[in-house]
Design a protein around this motif. Structure first.
Motif, PDB file in Angstrom:
ATOM      1  N   LEU A  72      -1.754   4.526   7.810  1.00 31.89           N
ATOM      2  CA  LEU A  72      -2.190   5.302   6.646  1.00 31.89           C
ATOM      3  C   LEU A  72      -2.916   6.557   7.115  1.00 31.89           C
ATOM      4  O   LEU A  72      -3.833   6.481   7.931  1.00 31.89           O
ATOM      5  CB  LEU A  72      -3.140   4.472   5.772  1.00 31.89           C
ATOM      6  N   ILE A  73      -2.491   7.704   6.590  1.00 29.21           N
ATOM      7  CA  ILE A  73      -3.213   8.948   6.850  1.00 29.21           C
ATOM      8  C   ILE A  73      -3.661   9.484   5.498  1.00 29.21           C
ATOM      9  O   ILE A  73      -2.833   9.788   4.629  1.00 29.21           O
ATOM     10  CB  ILE A  73      -2.328   9.974   7.577  1.00 29.21           C
ATOM     11  N   GLU A  74      -4.961   9.549   5.314  1.00 25.55           N
ATOM     12  CA  GLU A  74      -5.453   9.977   4.007  1.00 25.55           C
ATOM     13  C   GLU A  74      -5.431  11.500   3.903  1.00 25.55           C
ATOM     14  O   GLU A  74      -5.392  12.218   4.896  1.00 25.55           O
ATOM     15  CB  GLU A  74      -6.866   9.411   3.783  1.00 25.55           C
ATOM     16  N   SER A  75      -5.450  11.953   2.673  1.00 29.26           N
ATOM     17  CA  SER A  75      -5.383  13.388   2.430  1.00 29.26           C
ATOM     18  C   SER A  75      -6.609  14.079   3.015  1.00 29.26           C
ATOM     19  O   SER A  75      -7.712  13.529   3.018  1.00 29.26           O
ATOM     20  CB  SER A  75      -5.293  13.655   0.935  1.00 29.26           C
ATOM     21  N   SER A  76      -6.375  15.296   3.530  1.00 26.54           N
ATOM     22  CA  SER A  76      -7.457  16.009   4.207  1.00 26.54           C
ATOM     23  C   SER A  76      -8.541  16.470   3.227  1.00 26.54           C
ATOM     24  O   SER A  76      -9.683  16.675   3.621  1.00 26.54           O
ATOM     25  CB  SER A  76      -6.901  17.199   4.991  1.00 26.54           C
ATOM     26  N   THR A  77      -8.163  16.653   1.939  1.00 25.86           N
ATOM     27  CA  THR A  77      -9.179  17.060   0.954  1.00 25.86           C
ATOM     28  C   THR A  77      -9.043  16.210  -0.300  1.00 25.86           C
ATOM     29  O   THR A  77      -7.926  15.891  -0.720  1.00 25.86           O
ATOM     30  CB  THR A  77      -8.994  18.540   0.547  1.00 25.86           C
ATOM     31  N   LEU A  78     -10.143  15.850  -0.903  1.00 26.84           N
ATOM     32  CA  LEU A  78     -10.169  15.120  -2.170  1.00 26.84           C
ATOM     33  C   LEU A  78      -9.187  13.953  -2.217  1.00 26.84           C
ATOM     34  O   LEU A  78      -8.431  13.814  -3.173  1.00 26.84           O
ATOM     35  CB  LEU A  78      -9.873  16.091  -3.326  1.00 26.84           C
ATOM     36  N   SER A  79      -9.244  13.141  -1.179  1.00 34.63           N
ATOM     37  CA  SER A  79      -8.309  12.014  -1.050  1.00 34.63           C
ATOM     38  C   SER A  79      -8.273  11.117  -2.301  1.00 34.63           C
ATOM     39  O   SER A  79      -7.213  10.649  -2.714  1.00 34.63           O
ATOM     40  CB  SER A  79      -8.707  11.218   0.183  1.00 34.63           C
ATOM     41  N   VAL A  80      -9.434  10.908  -2.916  1.00 33.48           N
ATOM     42  CA  VAL A  80      -9.494   9.982  -4.059  1.00 33.48           C
ATOM     43  C   VAL A  80      -8.723  10.492  -5.275  1.00 33.48           C
ATOM     44  O   VAL A  80      -8.370   9.717  -6.161  1.00 33.48           O
ATOM     45  CB  VAL A  80     -10.949   9.662  -4.493  1.00 33.48           C
ATOM     46  N   LYS A  81      -8.455  11.794  -5.309  1.00 32.68           N
ATOM     47  CA  LYS A  81      -7.748  12.361  -6.458  1.00 32.68           C
ATOM     48  C   LYS A  81      -6.250  12.542  -6.159  1.00 32.68           C
ATOM     49  O   LYS A  81      -5.480  12.936  -7.034  1.00 32.68           O
ATOM     50  CB  LYS A  81      -8.348  13.724  -6.825  1.00 32.68           C
ATOM     51  N   LYS A  82      -5.834  12.259  -4.932  1.00 35.54           N
ATOM     52  CA  LYS A  82      -4.441  12.508  -4.542  1.00 35.54           C
ATOM     53  C   LYS A  82      -3.615  11.233  -4.646  1.00 35.54           C
ATOM     54  O   LYS A  82      -4.127  10.130  -4.475  1.00 35.54           O
ATOM     55  CB  LYS A  82      -4.412  13.027  -3.097  1.00 35.54           C
ATOM     56  N   PRO A  83      -2.326  11.389  -4.921  1.00 38.17           N
ATOM     57  CA  PRO A  83      -1.463  10.201  -5.031  1.00 38.17           C
ATOM     58  C   PRO A  83      -1.250   9.511  -3.680  1.00 38.17           C
ATOM     59  O   PRO A  83      -1.607  10.063  -2.638  1.00 38.17           O
ATOM     60  CB  PRO A  83      -0.138  10.773  -5.549  1.00 38.17           C
ATOM     61  N   LEU A  84      -0.673   8.351  -3.732  1.00 36.14           N
ATOM     62  CA  LEU A  84      -0.294   7.613  -2.522  1.00 36.14           C
ATOM     63  C   LEU A  84       1.228   7.711  -2.381  1.00 36.14           C
ATOM     64  O   LEU A  84       1.966   7.421  -3.333  1.00 36.14           O
ATOM     65  CB  LEU A  84      -0.715   6.142  -2.661  1.00 36.14           C
ATOM     66  N   VAL A  85       1.666   8.143  -1.202  1.00 35.08           N
ATOM     67  CA  VAL A  85       3.110   8.235  -0.942  1.00 35.08           C
ATOM     68  C   VAL A  85       3.475   7.233   0.150  1.00 35.08           C
ATOM     69  O   VAL A  85       2.933   7.304   1.257  1.00 35.08           O
ATOM     70  CB  VAL A  85       3.524   9.661  -0.503  1.00 35.08           C
ATOM     71  N   LEU A  86       4.353   6.316  -0.172  1.00 39.43           N
ATOM     72  CA  LEU A  86       4.865   5.381   0.835  1.00 39.43           C
ATOM     73  C   LEU A  86       6.084   6.028   1.463  1.00 39.43           C
ATOM     74  O   LEU A  86       7.005   6.440   0.752  1.00 39.43           O
ATOM     75  CB  LEU A  86       5.271   4.060   0.170  1.00 39.43           C
ATOM     76  N   TRP A  87       6.100   6.158   2.785  1.00 45.00           N
ATOM     77  CA  TRP A  87       7.241   6.786   3.463  1.00 45.00           C
ATOM     78  C   TRP A  87       8.041   5.729   4.236  1.00 45.00           C
ATOM     79  O   TRP A  87       7.479   4.916   4.966  1.00 45.00           O
ATOM     80  CB  TRP A  87       6.774   7.881   4.441  1.00 45.00           C
TER      81      TRP A  87
END
Ligand SMILES: *[C@@H]1O[C@H](CO)[C@@H](O)[C@H](O)[C@H]1NC(C)=O
Length: 249
Positions: A72-87
């Protein structure tokens, strides 16, 4: 009479429990979020020092000893507001960690020892979850070898679904988050089948908030939920044959 009553009561009780038993599939896990935290990575550039990333295994079948590996690599900014993408990568049986190098925040430098930043990384817009599925791919394993020889697309969808349900127990902050499944190549089969499994098993209160699918370089024309790897090879065989004939004309 009383006996019948008691029997019917237990019958009803077990029927009521059945859907829960087959849909929830929460498995006791030896791993934890804290243990999965990546605190250092060799060759990571300074610009990425703050990257929030986790890797580990989630048990998907404790009788067979099957466990799927994720990164898992979380978003660099405002991770809690960003969607989750399964690749998911394709193959079948190609590691999705290939996708990490394609769409993730870093690339391996030509010295083979250091990493450099990918300025087009998708983690600027989303939290990225790379999953190695089914068992036998990359670091995902099964303690019963014969199980790995019986992999198929339906089983892959089932174990990836079980992974998701249990992974969300380890990362509950992602429950109900906007969720997308993305990938390429043979994942054109994995993705719709996993989506179908999620939709079919979604119960009221389901925490997987599936919003969309994204498939790159897949053969959609022949997409069939029941197609097997062997059939696919045949289809690609036909296509290649057709293209070759076009080329010689
Ligand atoms: C598989 O077997 C190994 C060795 O006995 C054990 O450490 C591991 O926990 C097992 N994996 C699962 C998922 O049960």
């Amino acid at each position: 009479m009383a006996c019948n009553f008691v029997a019917s009561f237990f019958c009803l009780f077990f029927i009521a429990l059945l859907p829960l038993a087959s849909f929830a599939k929460i498995i006791p896990q030896p791993g934890s979020k804290q243990a999965d935290k990546i605190t250092a990575l060799p060759g990571l550039p300074q610009t990425l020092a703050q990257l929030s990333q986790y890797a580990g295994s989630v048990v998907v079948n404790n009788k067979l000893g099957s466990s799927l590996f994720y990164y898992l690599i979380e978003s660099s900014t405002l991770s809690v507001k960003k969607p989750l993408v399964l690749w998911l990568n394709g193959g079948p049986l190609v590691s999705s960690l290939m996708g990490l190098i394609e769409i993730g925040p870093y690339r391996v430098a030509s010295d083979g020892k250091t990493l450099y930043e990918n300025i087009y990384s998708w983690n600027k817009a989303a939290n990225l979850l790379f999953l190695e599925t089914p068992v036998g791919v990359g670091f995902s394993y099964c303690n019963k070898t014969s199980e790995m020889q019986q992999n198929n697309d339906a089983k892959t969808a089932d174990m990836s679904y079980t992974f998701l349900v249990n992974w969300l127990e380890r990362f509950p902050e992602y429950k109900n988050r906007d969720f997308y499944i993305a990938g390429e190549s043979y994942a054109g089969h994995y993705i719709p089948q996993l989506a179908q499994t999620i939709v079919e098993r979604a119960m009221p209160g389901s925490v997987i908030n599936l919003k969309g699918l994204l498939v790159r370089v897949s053969n959609f024309l022949h997409l069939n939920f029941k197609v097997s790897a062997l059939q696919l090879i045949k289809i690609y065989g036909y296509l290649l044959n057709f293209l070759c004939r076009l080329g010689t004309q």
